[in-house]
Design an enzyme around this catalytic site. Structure first.
Site, PDB file in Angstrom:
ATOM      1  N   MET A  38       0.850  -1.194   0.000  1.00 30.85           N
ATOM      2  CA  MET A  38       0.000   0.000   0.000  1.00 30.85           C
ATOM      3  C   MET A  38       0.886   1.245   0.000  1.00 30.85           C
ATOM      4  O   MET A  38       0.452   2.334   0.395  1.00 30.85           O
ATOM      5  CB  MET A  38      -0.942   0.000   1.208  1.00 30.85           C
ATOM      6  CG  MET A  38      -1.907  -1.180   1.162  1.00 30.85           C
ATOM      7  SD  MET A  38      -3.447  -0.879   2.020  1.00 30.85           S
ATOM      8  CE  MET A  38      -2.864  -0.588   3.663  1.00 30.85           C
ATOM      9  N   GLY A  39       2.140   1.098  -0.462  1.00 32.03           N
ATOM     10  CA  GLY A  39       3.028   2.247  -0.546  1.00 32.03           C
ATOM     11  C   GLY A  39       3.617   2.638   0.789  1.00 32.03           C
ATOM     12  O   GLY A  39       3.572   1.881   1.758  1.00 32.03           O
ATOM     13  N   HIS A  42       9.099   0.945   3.267  1.00 34.27           N
ATOM     14  CA  HIS A  42      10.167   1.020   4.261  1.00 34.27           C
ATOM     15  C   HIS A  42      11.079  -0.199   4.093  1.00 34.27           C
ATOM     16  O   HIS A  42      10.905  -0.982   3.145  1.00 34.27           O
ATOM     17  CB  HIS A  42       9.585   1.120   5.670  1.00 34.27           C
ATOM     18  CG  HIS A  42       8.537   0.075   5.969  1.00 34.27           C
ATOM     19  ND1 HIS A  42       8.809  -1.274   5.963  1.00 34.27           N
ATOM     20  CD2 HIS A  42       7.222   0.184   6.263  1.00 34.27           C
ATOM     21  CE1 HIS A  42       7.727  -1.945   6.264  1.00 34.27           C
ATOM     22  NE2 HIS A  42       6.729  -1.085   6.438  1.00 34.27           N
ATOM     23  N   HIS A  45       9.571  -3.540   3.280  1.00 33.96           N
ATOM     24  CA  HIS A  45       9.206  -3.746   1.870  1.00 33.96           C
ATOM     25  C   HIS A  45      10.460  -3.991   1.021  1.00 33.96           C
ATOM     26  O   HIS A  45      10.451  -4.818   0.119  1.00 33.96           O
ATOM     27  CB  HIS A  45       8.465  -2.515   1.328  1.00 33.96           C
ATOM     28  CG  HIS A  45       7.157  -2.239   1.994  1.00 33.96           C
ATOM     29  ND1 HIS A  45       6.973  -1.166   2.839  1.00 33.96           N
ATOM     30  CD2 HIS A  45       5.973  -2.884   1.937  1.00 33.96           C
ATOM     31  CE1 HIS A  45       5.725  -1.161   3.264  1.00 33.96           C
ATOM     32  NE2 HIS A  45       5.094  -2.196   2.750  1.00 33.96           N
ATOM     33  N   GLN A  69     -10.196  -2.099   2.683  1.00 37.98           N
ATOM     34  CA  GLN A  69      -9.712  -2.746   3.902  1.00 37.98           C
ATOM     35  C   GLN A  69      -9.619  -1.774   5.084  1.00 37.98           C
ATOM     36  O   GLN A  69      -9.106  -2.140   6.136  1.00 37.98           O
ATOM     37  CB  GLN A  69      -8.395  -3.470   3.649  1.00 37.98           C
ATOM     38  CG  GLN A  69      -7.187  -2.587   3.383  1.00 37.98           C
ATOM     39  CD  GLN A  69      -5.977  -3.421   2.987  1.00 37.98           C
ATOM     40  OE1 GLN A  69      -5.882  -3.898   1.862  1.00 37.98           O
ATOM     41  NE2 GLN A  69      -5.044  -3.620   3.908  1.00 37.98           N
ATOM     42  N   ASP A 158       2.287  -9.254   9.587  1.00 35.30           N
ATOM     43  CA  ASP A 158       0.840  -9.400   9.444  1.00 35.30           C
ATOM     44  C   ASP A 158       0.521 -10.896   9.355  1.00 35.30           C
ATOM     45  O   ASP A 158       0.122 -11.405   8.298  1.00 35.30           O
ATOM     46  CB  ASP A 158       0.355  -8.646   8.208  1.00 35.30           C
ATOM     47  CG  ASP A 158       0.598  -7.155   8.346  1.00 35.30           C
ATOM     48  OD1 ASP A 158       0.057  -6.554   9.284  1.00 35.30           O
ATOM     49  OD2 ASP A 158       1.356  -6.603   7.533  1.00 35.30           O
ATOM     50  N   SER A 193       6.627  -0.503  10.174  1.00 35.37           N
ATOM     51  CA  SER A 193       5.249  -0.385   9.720  1.00 35.37           C
ATOM     52  C   SER A 193       5.055   1.015   9.164  1.00 35.37           C
ATOM     53  O   SER A 193       5.629   1.979   9.692  1.00 35.37           O
ATOM     54  CB  SER A 193       4.289  -0.600  10.900  1.00 35.37           C
ATOM     55  OG  SER A 193       3.005  -0.112  10.570  1.00 35.37           O
TER      56      SER A 193
END
Ligand code: PAF
Length: 288
Positions: A38-39, A42, A45, A69, A158, A193
């Site tokens: 979702m961009g 960090h 990712h 979501q 997650d 996060s």
């Protein structure tokens, strides 16, 4: 087309429509690895993209803040965004293609389907955030179908999302293999996060209590504690040492069903959601 100056960076192409994506993928070398995001990328990712790049011939990163979501419109509104920086990180991390669609491209007019995953989506995050996993499963099913990747990469932070996506892909006969990657942490243990950006300096200083609580419960387990309630109480006790932390749930659950355990006879997932002011953080630890 963007060309990076750093020698490690590759050229990364940004496509925004289903048609552009299809065209770009028709010439792509296989296997393809997908990193759905979702961009506000960090280091967590980056690790997913680098792994996808190492294990596949072509790496696709999707950047899409999925409105379905988010339960709270204010939460969606304040979700951090910086596409230019995200594309740079994708290039530096070795991605070949970025898919950054609009909301209408993913959910065109008349869109009227929701993917609902059953029991595994109900407890923990599912109970705390009604509808959240329907939104996740729906968008990930669309992304899996659009990209047709051999593999897709998700962070272990997650943990329930991973289980929900695995169940969805299995039930819908989607061939993409769902790959879990370990949580990436700050030196003080805070899991990376996109939401960490919202923490005030005081909340940021307090937030590593999640990791301390998980490690304390893990130490109890390593010392032989097998009572689920004793491990949950350990999590609560450590969280209680931090006045800025308001626990929403703590859990010691079966890794397959996510049902709370009275007695740990096999692998278990310790997890928690904790509120710091207006920011909600989650973290977990797998006990083998
Ligand atoms: O984990 C996330 O960033 C999102 O839930 C995902 C998997 C990209 C779906 O929107």
């Amino acid at each position: 087309m963007l060309t990076r100056e750093s020698p490690a960076a590759r050229e990364v192409r940004v496509v925004r429509t289903r048609a552009e994506l299809r065209e770009a993928l028709s010439a792509a070398r296989r296997p393809v690895g997908l990193v759905p995001t979702m961009g506000w990328l960090h280091a967590g990712h980056r690790a997913l993209i680098e792994r996808a790049q190492a294990e596949n011939a072509t790496t696709v990163v999707s950047i899409f803040v999925n409105p379905k979501q988010f339960g709270d419109p204010a939460d969606l509104e304040r979700y951090p965004r910086n596409e230019a920086r995200d594309v740079e990180i994708c290039a530096e991390s070795g991605a070949d293609l970025v898919f950054a669609p609009s909301v209408e491209e993913i959910y065109p007019p008349g869109f009227d389907t929701s993917v609902h995953v059953g029991a595994i989506a109900e407890p923990l995050e599912g109970a705390a955030r009604p509808g959240h996993f329907d939104g996740v499963a729906t968008v990930v099913a669309i992304l899996f179908n659009l990209v047709g990747a051999e593999r897709a990469y998700f962070g272990q932070k997650d943990a329930q999302q991973l289980l929900v996506i695995r169940q969805m892909a299995r039930d819908l006969a989607i061939a993409t293999e769902v790959v879990a990657h370990p949580t990436v942490r700050e030196p003080d243990g805070l899991a990376l996060s996109s939401r960490n950006v919202h923490l005030t300096p005081e909340e940021r200083a307090a937030a590593p209590v999640l990791r301390r609580a998980l490690l304390a419960a893990r130490a109890r387990w390593e010392a032989g504690e097998r009572s689920g309630e004793a491990l949950r109480q350990e999590l609560r006790d450590v969280l209680a040492t931090e006045s800025l932390a308001t626990p929403e749930y703590v859990s010691a659950a079966d890794t397959g069903t996510l049902q709370e355990l009275d007695h740990l006879a096999g692998p278990a997932l310790l997890s928690m959601a904790v509120q710091f002011g207006s920011t909600r953080l989650i973290d977990n630890e797998l006990l083998p």
